[in-house]
Motif scaffolding. Structure first.
Motif, PDB file in Angstrom:
ATOM      1  N   CYS B 541      28.378  43.748  34.785  1.00 21.71           N
ATOM      2  CA  CYS B 541      28.972  44.196  33.994  1.00 21.71           C
ATOM      3  C   CYS B 541      30.079  43.338  34.146  1.00 21.71           C
ATOM      4  N   GLN B 543      32.864  43.905  36.042  1.00 25.35           N
ATOM      5  CA  GLN B 543      34.246  44.472  36.492  1.00 25.35           C
ATOM      6  C   GLN B 543      34.361  44.337  37.977  1.00 25.35           C
ATOM      7  N   CYS B 544      33.927  44.009  38.739  1.00 23.59           N
ATOM      8  CA  CYS B 544      34.378  44.300  39.926  1.00 23.59           C
ATOM      9  C   CYS B 544      33.807  42.701  41.076  1.00 23.59           C
ATOM     10  N   CYS B 547      30.862  42.090  43.040  1.00 25.40           N
ATOM     11  CA  CYS B 547      29.427  42.067  42.406  1.00 25.40           C
ATOM     12  C   CYS B 547      29.351  40.992  41.531  1.00 25.40           C
ATOM     13  N   SER B 588      30.909  47.291  46.414  1.00 29.86           N
ATOM     14  CA  SER B 588      31.400  47.577  44.652  1.00 29.86           C
ATOM     15  C   SER B 588      31.509  48.912  44.274  1.00 29.86           C
ATOM     16  N   CYS B 590      29.574  49.965  41.621  1.00 31.54           N
ATOM     17  CA  CYS B 590      28.107  51.044  41.171  1.00 31.54           C
ATOM     18  C   CYS B 590      27.353  50.749  42.188  1.00 31.54           C
ATOM     19  N   GLY B 593      26.136  46.783  42.198  1.00 28.66           N
ATOM     20  CA  GLY B 593      26.157  45.742  42.650  1.00 28.66           C
ATOM     21  C   GLY B 593      25.607  45.775  44.689  1.00 28.66           C
TER      22      GLY B 593
HETATM   23  S1  SF4 Z   1      29.291  47.075  40.504  1.00 30.86           S
HETATM   24 FE1  SF4 Z   1      29.041  47.719  39.032  1.00 30.86          FE
HETATM   25  S2  SF4 Z   1      31.137  47.968  38.256  1.00 30.86           S
HETATM   26 FE2  SF4 Z   1      31.025  46.330  39.698  1.00 30.86          FE
HETATM   27  S3  SF4 Z   1      31.106  44.209  38.546  1.00 30.86           S
HETATM   28 FE3  SF4 Z   1      27.999  45.268  39.337  1.00 30.86          FE
HETATM   29  S4  SF4 Z   1      27.824  45.787  38.122  1.00 30.86           S
HETATM   30 FE4  SF4 Z   1      29.920  45.911  37.477  1.00 30.86          FE
END
Ligand code: SF4
Ligand SMILES: Cc1cc2nc3c(=O)[nH]c(=O)nc-3n(C[C@H](O)[C@H](O)[C@H](O)COP(=O)(O)O)c2cc1C
Ligand code: SF4
Ligand code: SF4
Ligand code: FES
Lengths: 320, 615
Positions: B541, B543-544, B547, B588, B590, B593
């Motif tokens: 995604c 976000q973090c 990942c 990560s 979620c 990641g």
């Molecule tokens: S670990 Fe999850 S929250 Fe973080 S960037 Fe990957 S998909 Fe997004």
């Protein structure tokens, strides 16, 4: 006449352990608060005292006993009996790699001096992922389609390098310095301005801060409060005055003074920090911990300073 | 400045939302009332959850999301355009640039790649130009797993103004037919569950009992095959005893995390009063997974009934089914089933004459693997970007719309019917001590009869491959991918591994979403690793940092190895890949990641794919 002073509910103190030392922290405090109170230096990037934590950068990670994965110190509330480790090999590894990931993909050279110090302390070496990619064309990153990237070029490391966006007289957006900390989006949104001119668009490595359809700011909902500039940790968002002076290599923080004053425009009473170099105002900020502003201003306090400088006889830019 | 919608765009959005009531929300004419009454504020903003359906309406109706179209949606729903743009650009099925009316997504993922997917891409490139190029009203693009691995190679076509189609066994000719202006192609729905066609083995089936036997469009036929007996039993038992039964049956979630369903439902049911929700996670996008699709296509009423039971047990009167956007046939069948259930009083204000209220809304994803992660799914349902939330708080206290929510996988839910049908004790006696009940596995790749197979927990990898007819005559098994791209590879030495939660935990493999993808000697494992790395890079995604950047650095390092241009030695690259894997796993936000390095790591450590440098 006496007046009732509203007080917060007294907060219970919780016992916890940080790196083997027992300590106490009030209920509702975060692990980061507790670490800072204990003098445990903890790197952060996306955290800001005046914004809701998004815990997206993951540089503040700590080990908490019983947790399978590391935990973000900046947002996890302390719990009674919690055992926190901030300096294990696992923690150091994660922090170092996050620093490397950011610095190898984003220009973090204008981030805080703390950030640059942490990079050194953790031995972060962004160059080990390969030679940095050449900057993209303007707008190229804005066109990326979620879920469809091309195979990487094995000779380079991908970055977000791109030309700076200069589309108005007040501030510039230099997204090759953007670490995607979400702070500007929060400041433009419910944490301060409630204007929602910018948001995160795209997905994955192609995620970026954008207006709708990447339109220039003057076609967007932006009201030029500059609150996004105030919270940006890497200089991606910058007063145009500062940007121009940096380009001319005349920007010199050592030669600047900062004068605190109250904004003269209205009765709210926002505190301004007026940054002056060579007797010219070069930017305006507000203290993050100020009770009136929490660091946030409006366009008048932030940018409406030119009248101070319109000295009689000197102002030859006056419209005729 | 304000780009205006075209008549077509208005019609597409109004088709979903109805005509605008006032000039404030986009009506072209302002009434006298409009000058006095403002309709904005919270009530207007509470419609935000309709953003994804509205974007779907534009995309499906007009073929892309223009500035005017987006503005109109924003006006109707009181959403800031920058945020709506952020949402639209999050999903692979949406385009914010004008593009040909027909877009064919060609699966080049793990199962389809070697089974004609790559060859098809090559032919399309030759005939229609590079991905995304206008070939005269249509174009093609590569796609991650379309969840039709048993019918490889698969394609999925978006066709502006016409129904979407997903087809297996695709060829160059199929693609031509699908995009033809007078195309009559519709979704066919292949065999899916070969086991059900085999009279001998039918008797032992529980989850697939009705698949291929009932008419999936008839609620009467569903009833004639035992449908709605579980709900009736649940009403007699009361919510407390239903939850007890699920707990005693030791039903563990089948969506990947193996969380005890009874514990989850108990937690939701004991939350303070106020709205609660139940959600069926039908986003199924893990490469190699297609069991939920087959269930929804062949026994959709079972999903409707089991979600109704969940709602009753948890004290929720509203449920959502969040279904993968690339599943047109399953969507159609589920939509139909929900409508039929409503018509027959099995949903609505007085479910089966019990005086209880329960209704279900079907929501479509739009091309984002991450939206299968439960909290990302909630955000997506709420009309936000599908970014996972930080946990805690967990869904049982803070789920969709910030309310207590029980979210379950399709397969988990239909197991509930079985628990109620045969009783908790009988159910718990099936399978093993730690893994009770039946289980669906998705067999694909180098097996004779790919498809969904049902077994009791405790079967081995070898058993499942045998059920699917074994590897084709003359070929030898080289590797098996267990649990999908988020799972891992095992070698032929692991064929006797038992497929139970406890064996998997101990043996260092994973059941994940029930993927068993078999590769024979023709498979290029290095190439598969590259595809998996690409998948995670595309589906993060963003976000973090671990990942977002880690998936890029992982893919780059693999490409350097393959190109024979490592930084330092090949060993240095492998060490770097390992370091990247560790931070993704540890830091990560979620599960995406946290598992993005698993398959690649297993290929390196268990199969030695990069022993001796590249390949
Ligand atoms: S670990 Fe999850 S929250 Fe973080 S960037 Fe990957 S998909 Fe997004
Ligand atoms: C990246 C990612 C993708 C997921 N995709 C799905 C999915 O498609 N379907 C699903 O049921 N669960 C999926 N999950 C698991 C869900 O988060 C959640 O655990 C599950 O829906 C709970 O249902 P269960 O308890 O019935 O398994 C995914 C998890 C992650 C991290
Ligand atoms: S200047 Fe203010 S309104 Fe404009 S983008 Fe920044 S925070 Fe939003
Ligand atoms: S522009 Fe600055 S504040 Fe905004 S996300 Fe990027 S780094 Fe953070
Ligand atoms: S400072 Fe904690 S995650 Fe960024």
């Amino acid at each position: 006449m006496s007046q009732a002073v509203p007080l917060d509910r007294p907060r219970r103190l919780l016992d916890l352990e940080i790196d083997g030392r027992t300590t106490r922290a009030p209920e509702g405090a975060t692990i980061l608060d507790a670490c800072r109170a204990e003098g445990v230096d903890t790197p952060t990037m996306c955290y800001a005292g005046n914004l809701t934590p998004v815990n997206a950068c993951r540089v503040c990670m700590v080990e908490v006993e019983g947790s399978r994965v590391l935990v973000p110190a900046c947002s996890r509330p302390v719990e009674d009996g919690m055992k926190v480790q901030t300096d294990t090999e696992r923690v150091r590894h994660s922090r170092k790699l996050v620093m490397e990931f950011l610095a190898s993909s984003v220009d973090t050279s204008l981030a805080s001096t703390d950030w640059l110090r942490w990079m050194g302390e953790y031995g972060a070496d962004p160059s080990r992922y390969g030679a940095a990619m050449e900057p993209m064309e303007t707008g190229e990153r804005d066109e990326r389609w979620a879920g469809h990237h091309h195979d990487p070029d094995p000779t380079i490391a991908e970055t977000v390098a791109q030309p700076v966006k200069v589309d108005n007289e007040l501030y510039v957006r230099d997204y090759e310095r953007c670490v995607l900390c979400y702070k500007c989006v929060e400041a433009c949104g419910v944490d301060a301005q409630n204007t929602f001119a910018i948001a995160v668009a795209g997905r994955g490595f192609d995620a970026r801060i954008s207006t709708e359809f990447a339109v220039p700011l003057d076609e967007s909902a932006c009201v030029y409060c500059g609150n996004c500039i105030g919270v940006c940790p890497t200089g991606a968002l910058m007063f145009k005055s500062e940007h121009d002076m940096r380009a001319e290599e005349t920007w010199d923080e050592d030669a600047q003074t900062v004068t605190n004053t109250i904004c003269p425009y209205c009765g709210v009473g926002c505190e301004l920090e007026v940054h002056v170099q060579d007797n010219e105002i070069v930017k305006v900020s507000s203290p993050e911990d100020h009770s009136v502003t929490s660091g946030h201003l409006c366009i008048k306090g932030r940018f409406g300073f030119s009248y101070v400088q319109s000295r009689r006889g000197r102002d030859d830019r006056r419209p005729r | 400045m304000e780009a205006a919608p075209t008549a077509e765009e208005r019609a597409a959005v109004d088709g979903l939302l109805g005509p605008p009531e006032t000039g404030w929300v986009g009506a072209t004419e302002r009434s006298a009332d409009d000058l006095r009454v403002v309709r904005a504020g919270r009530e207007a903003r509470e419609q935000r959850h309709l953003l994804l359906p509205a974007l779907h309406a534009l995309q499906a109706g007009v073929g892309w999301i223009s500035r005017g179209g987006l503005n109109y949606v924003c006006q109707r729903l009181s959403v800031p355009p920058a945020e709506a743009y952020g949402v639209a650009t999050f999903y692979a099925m949406f385009s914010v640039e004008e593009r040909p009316a027909n877009v064919v997504h060609v699966c080049d993922d793990l199962a389809c790649r070697g089974a004609g997917g790559l060859a098809l891409c090559g032919e399309l490139e030759r005939d229609a130009g590079p991905e995304g190029a206008d070939a005269g009203g249509w174009t093609w693009v590569r796609s991650p797993c379309l969840g039709m691995c048993e019918q490889a190679p698969a394609v999925f076509a978006q066709r502006a103004g016409r129904p979407e189609v997903a087809l297996g066994g695709a060829t160059r000719e199929t693609v031509a037919e699908v995009v033809a202006p007078d195309s009559a192609v519709i979704c066919a729905g292949g065999v899916g569950a070969p086991q059900t066609a085999d009279a001998g083995s039918r008797d032992s089936l529980r989850l697939l009992r009705r698949a291929g036997v009932v008419d999936p469009t008839s609620i009467d036929d569903y009833r004639a095959h035992g449908g709605y007996e579980a709900l009736r039993a649940a009403y007699e038992m009361g919510p407390g005893r239903v939850i007890e039964a699920i707990t005693e049956a030791k039903l563990l979630g089948r969506g990947g995390a193996a969380f005890p369903t009874g514990v989850k439902w108990q937690a939701v049911s004991t939350q303070p009063a106020g709205p609660r929700y139940v959600v069926c996670n039908a986003d199924e996008s893990e490469p190699g997974t297609f069991k939920d699709r087959v269930v929804m296509e062949q026994d959709p009423f079972a999903v409707v009934e089991s979600l109704t039971v969940a709602g009753f047990a948890c004290g929720a009167d509203r449920g959502f089914v969040y279904i993968r956007g690339e599943y047109p046939l399953a969507t159609e069948r589920m939509e139909h089933a929900i409508g039929e259930a409503r018509r027959h009083g099995s949903l609505g204000d007085d479910v089966m004459g019990s005086g209880r209220t329960f209704d279900i809304e079907l929501r479509r994803g739009a091309g984002a693997y991450i939206c299968g992660e439960e909290t990302a799914l909630f955000n997506s349902l709420e009309g936000k970007r599908g970014e996972p939330r930080n946990k805690p708080p967990f869904p049982v206290t803070f789920g969709v719309f910030g309310r207590p929510t029980a979210i379950n996988n399709v397969e988990t839910l239909i197991n509930v019917l079985e628990v109620l049908r045969i009783g908790a004790d009988a159910y718990a006696a099936i399978g093993t001590e730690g893994s009770t009940g039946p289980r669906l596995f998705c067999l694909s790749g180098a097996v004779e009869r790919p498809g969904v197979y049902e077994v009791e927990h405790g079967a081995t990898v070898r058993d499942l491959i045998a059920l699917a007819g074994g590897v084709p005559r003359g070929s030898t098994l080289k590797a098996v991918l267990l649990g999908g791209a988020a799972g891992g590879f095992v070698g032929p030495d692991m064929l006797d591994a038992r497929l139970t939660f406890e064996d998997a935990r101990q043996g260092g493999y994973t059941l994940g979403s029930g993927v068993i993808m078999v590769f024979d000697e023709r498979a290029d494992l290095v190439d598969l690793c590259l595809r998996i790395a690409r998948f995670f890079r595309d589906e993060s995604c963003g976000q973090c940092v671990p990942c977002r950047v880690g998936t890029v650095r992982q893919e780059e390092a693999l490409h350097r190895l393959v190109a024979g241009t490592p930084i330092g030695s090949a060993q240095d690259e492998l060490a770097l890949i390992d370091e990247v894997a560790r931070v993704m796993r540890d830091a990560s936000i979620c599960g995406l990641g946290q598992t993005a390095a698993n398959a690649v790591q297993s290929a390196i450590s268990k199969l030695g794919v990069f022993d001796g440098g590249a390949a």
